[in-house]
Design an enzyme around this catalytic site. Structure first.
Site, PDB file in Angstrom:
ATOM      1  N   ASN A   1     -31.413 147.634 -19.174  1.00 22.46           N
ATOM      2  CA  ASN A   1     -30.643 146.354 -19.456  1.00 22.46           C
ATOM      3  C   ASN A   1     -29.464 145.663 -18.306  1.00 22.46           C
ATOM      4  O   ASN A   1     -28.559 145.665 -18.650  1.00 22.46           O
ATOM      5  CB  ASN A   1     -30.595 145.778 -20.351  1.00 22.46           C
ATOM      6  CG  ASN A   1     -29.516 144.365 -20.675  1.00 22.46           C
ATOM      7  OD1 ASN A   1     -29.767 143.366 -19.674  1.00 22.46           O
ATOM      8  ND2 ASN A   1     -28.808 144.082 -21.855  1.00 22.46           N
TER       9      ASN A   1
ATOM     10  N   LYS B   1     -28.244 142.904 -17.177  1.00 21.32           N
ATOM     11  CA  LYS B   1     -27.354 142.135 -17.730  1.00 21.32           C
ATOM     12  C   LYS B   1     -27.064 141.351 -16.289  1.00 21.32           C
ATOM     13  O   LYS B   1     -27.759 140.880 -15.153  1.00 21.32           O
ATOM     14  CB  LYS B   1     -26.202 142.339 -17.671  1.00 21.32           C
ATOM     15  CG  LYS B   1     -26.499 143.416 -18.853  1.00 21.32           C
ATOM     16  CD  LYS B   1     -25.261 143.516 -20.424  1.00 21.32           C
ATOM     17  CE  LYS B   1     -25.598 144.217 -21.015  1.00 21.32           C
ATOM     18  NZ  LYS B   1     -24.374 145.015 -22.126  1.00 21.32           N
TER      19      LYS B   1
ATOM     20  N   HIS C   1     -30.419 139.560 -27.483  1.00 22.01           N
ATOM     21  CA  HIS C   1     -29.128 140.183 -27.431  1.00 22.01           C
ATOM     22  C   HIS C   1     -28.028 139.743 -28.009  1.00 22.01           C
ATOM     23  O   HIS C   1     -27.175 139.184 -27.998  1.00 22.01           O
ATOM     24  CB  HIS C   1     -29.261 140.453 -25.584  1.00 22.01           C
ATOM     25  CG  HIS C   1     -28.019 141.292 -25.199  1.00 22.01           C
ATOM     26  ND1 HIS C   1     -26.527 141.057 -25.134  1.00 22.01           N
ATOM     27  CD2 HIS C   1     -28.434 142.603 -25.220  1.00 22.01           C
ATOM     28  CE1 HIS C   1     -25.663 142.389 -24.713  1.00 22.01           C
ATOM     29  NE2 HIS C   1     -27.465 143.185 -25.252  1.00 22.01           N
TER      30      HIS C   1
ATOM     31  N   GLU D   1     -25.549 139.159 -26.459  1.00 18.76           N
ATOM     32  CA  GLU D   1     -24.224 138.833 -26.550  1.00 18.76           C
ATOM     33  C   GLU D   1     -24.765 137.279 -25.692  1.00 18.76           C
ATOM     34  O   GLU D   1     -24.224 136.334 -25.367  1.00 18.76           O
ATOM     35  CB  GLU D   1     -24.852 138.838 -24.006  1.00 18.76           C
ATOM     36  CG  GLU D   1     -23.250 140.200 -24.297  1.00 18.76           C
ATOM     37  CD  GLU D   1     -23.650 141.883 -23.285  1.00 18.76           C
ATOM     38  OE1 GLU D   1     -24.842 141.111 -22.310  1.00 18.76           O
ATOM     39  OE2 GLU D   1     -23.324 142.331 -23.361  1.00 18.76           O
TER      40      GLU D   1
ATOM     41  N   GLU E   1     -29.259 147.456 -31.615  1.00 13.75           N
ATOM     42  CA  GLU E   1     -27.522 147.819 -30.838  1.00 13.75           C
ATOM     43  C   GLU E   1     -26.962 147.490 -31.880  1.00 13.75           C
ATOM     44  O   GLU E   1     -26.167 145.759 -31.446  1.00 13.75           O
ATOM     45  CB  GLU E   1     -27.796 147.169 -29.128  1.00 13.75           C
ATOM     46  CG  GLU E   1     -29.183 147.192 -28.913  1.00 13.75           C
ATOM     47  CD  GLU E   1     -28.907 146.729 -26.891  1.00 13.75           C
ATOM     48  OE1 GLU E   1     -28.756 147.425 -26.435  1.00 13.75           O
ATOM     49  OE2 GLU E   1     -28.798 145.563 -26.919  1.00 13.75           O
TER      50      GLU E   1
ATOM     51  N   GLY F   1     -21.420 148.458 -24.697  1.00 17.81           N
ATOM     52  CA  GLY F   1     -20.669 148.626 -23.225  1.00 17.81           C
ATOM     53  C   GLY F   1     -18.822 149.371 -23.717  1.00 17.81           C
ATOM     54  O   GLY F   1     -17.915 149.024 -22.763  1.00 17.81           O
TER      55      GLY F   1
ATOM     56  N   SER G   1     -24.502 152.097 -25.447  1.00 17.06           N
ATOM     57  CA  SER G   1     -23.658 153.481 -24.727  1.00 17.06           C
ATOM     58  C   SER G   1     -24.327 154.726 -25.315  1.00 17.06           C
ATOM     59  O   SER G   1     -23.310 155.917 -25.269  1.00 17.06           O
ATOM     60  CB  SER G   1     -21.982 153.670 -25.116  1.00 17.06           C
ATOM     61  OG  SER G   1     -21.240 152.141 -25.293  1.00 17.06           O
TER      62      SER G   1
HETATM   63  P1  PGA Z   1     -25.011 149.332 -23.119  1.00 19.27           P
HETATM   64  O1  PGA Z   1     -25.568 148.282 -23.223  1.00 19.27           O
HETATM   65  O2  PGA Z   1     -25.694 150.522 -22.832  1.00 19.27           O
HETATM   66  O3  PGA Z   1     -24.117 149.319 -21.477  1.00 19.27           O
HETATM   67  O4  PGA Z   1     -23.578 149.801 -23.939  1.00 19.27           O
HETATM   68  C1  PGA Z   1     -26.556 147.823 -23.924  1.00 19.27           C
HETATM   69  C2  PGA Z   1     -27.516 146.587 -24.427  1.00 19.27           C
HETATM   70  O5  PGA Z   1     -25.480 145.605 -23.948  1.00 19.27           O
HETATM   71  O6  PGA Z   1     -28.594 146.779 -23.897  1.00 19.27           O
END
Ligand code: PGA
Length: 258
Positions: free
Chosen positions: A11, A13, A97, A99, A169, A175, A215
């Site tokens: 992803n 983003k 997601h 976000e 997640e 992140g 992460s």
């Molecule tokens: P990350 O993001 O691996 O940077 O924690 C995962 C995601 O948001 O899909």
């Protein structure tokens, strides 16, 4: 051995221009383009879908989008439909997601409409679910995940369950560099599979991939992917460089031989 083909999805983003994306996709394809034991999906921003799609033509890499609208077309300024994605050889779409949920106010009902619209258009939805830190601390993780899975998948026809992918997640792990321990993640993955069993039956539920996201990095992936119900990863930060992303694909391939 699991009947589920492991899946590693990147992803990106809001990162990478069209040309930067094509370059990264070519670098990934050069290393894993013929790896067939693991399904690999990269999810660039909308503006890089066309160039990335061209860059991976003829390889084993599949393309996903990071969002879409549920309507087929019309007066929805700034939105993108499933058909527009399909036309660019997109096969997967990340939906719900955290976000999108927290920064753009998407609720379970809207996400559900998108899931149904994606399936209708033969796109495979990657439905993201997961609890906030405050919810985990309050002991409501299962309640939150249950609501997101049940509402997100409401009305999905039994015959299409094998098209669905879930990504667990935990929001506090995205992140942040904090990962759920393999045991913590496995517990929620097993719970999600119970929910899928209730909706689709045991045989269909056993075929649905449940990815871990939050992460996931080359140094923690082996342990996570060794868990019975963790069928791959949805990778943010570590998907932005070919080397770390390819290492994760290799970890998933290795998980098959254990
Ligand atoms: P990350 O993001 O691996 O940077 O924690 C995962 C995601 O948001 O899909």
């Amino acid at each position: 051995m699991s009947i589920r083909t492991p899946l590693i999805a990147g992803n990106w983003k809001m990162n990478k221009t069209a040309s930067e994306g094509a370059e990264l996709a070519r670098a990934i394809a050069a290393s894993v383009g013929i790896e067939s034991a693991v399904q690999v999906v990269i999810c660039p921003p909308f503006t890089a879908l066309a160039s990335v799609s061209t860059a991976v033509e003829g390889t084993h890499l599949a393309i996903g989008a990071q969002n879409m609208h549920d309507k087929v077309n019309g007066a929805f300024t700034g939105e993108i439909s499933a058909a527009m994605l399909r036309n660019l050889h997109v096969t997967h779409v990340i939906l719900g997601h955290s976000e999108r949920r927290s920064l753009f106010g998407e609720d379970d009902a809207f996400i559900n409409r998108k899931v149904l619209a994606a399936l209708e258009a033969s796109l495979k939805p990657i439905l993201c679910v997961g609890e906030l830190l405050s919810e985990r601390e309050a002991g409501t993780t299962q309640e939150v995940v249950r609501r997101q899975v049940e509402k997100g998948l409401a009305g999905v026809p039994a015959g299409k369950s094998d098209q669905v992918i879930i990504a667990y997640e935990p929001v506090w792990a995205i992140g942040t560099g904090k990962t759920a321990t393999p045991a913590m993640a496995q517990e929620v993955h097993a719970f999600i599979r119970q929910l899928l069993t209730k909706q689709f039956g045991a045989e269909a539920a056993a075929r649905i991939r449940i990815l871990y996201g939050g992460s996931m990095k080359p140094d923690n992936a082996d342990a996570l992917l060794a868990e019975h119900d963790i069928d791959g990863g949805l990778i943010g930060g570590a998907s932005l460089e070919a080397k770390s992303f390819v290492d994760l694909v290799r970890s998933a391939a290795k998980s098959l031989t254990r």
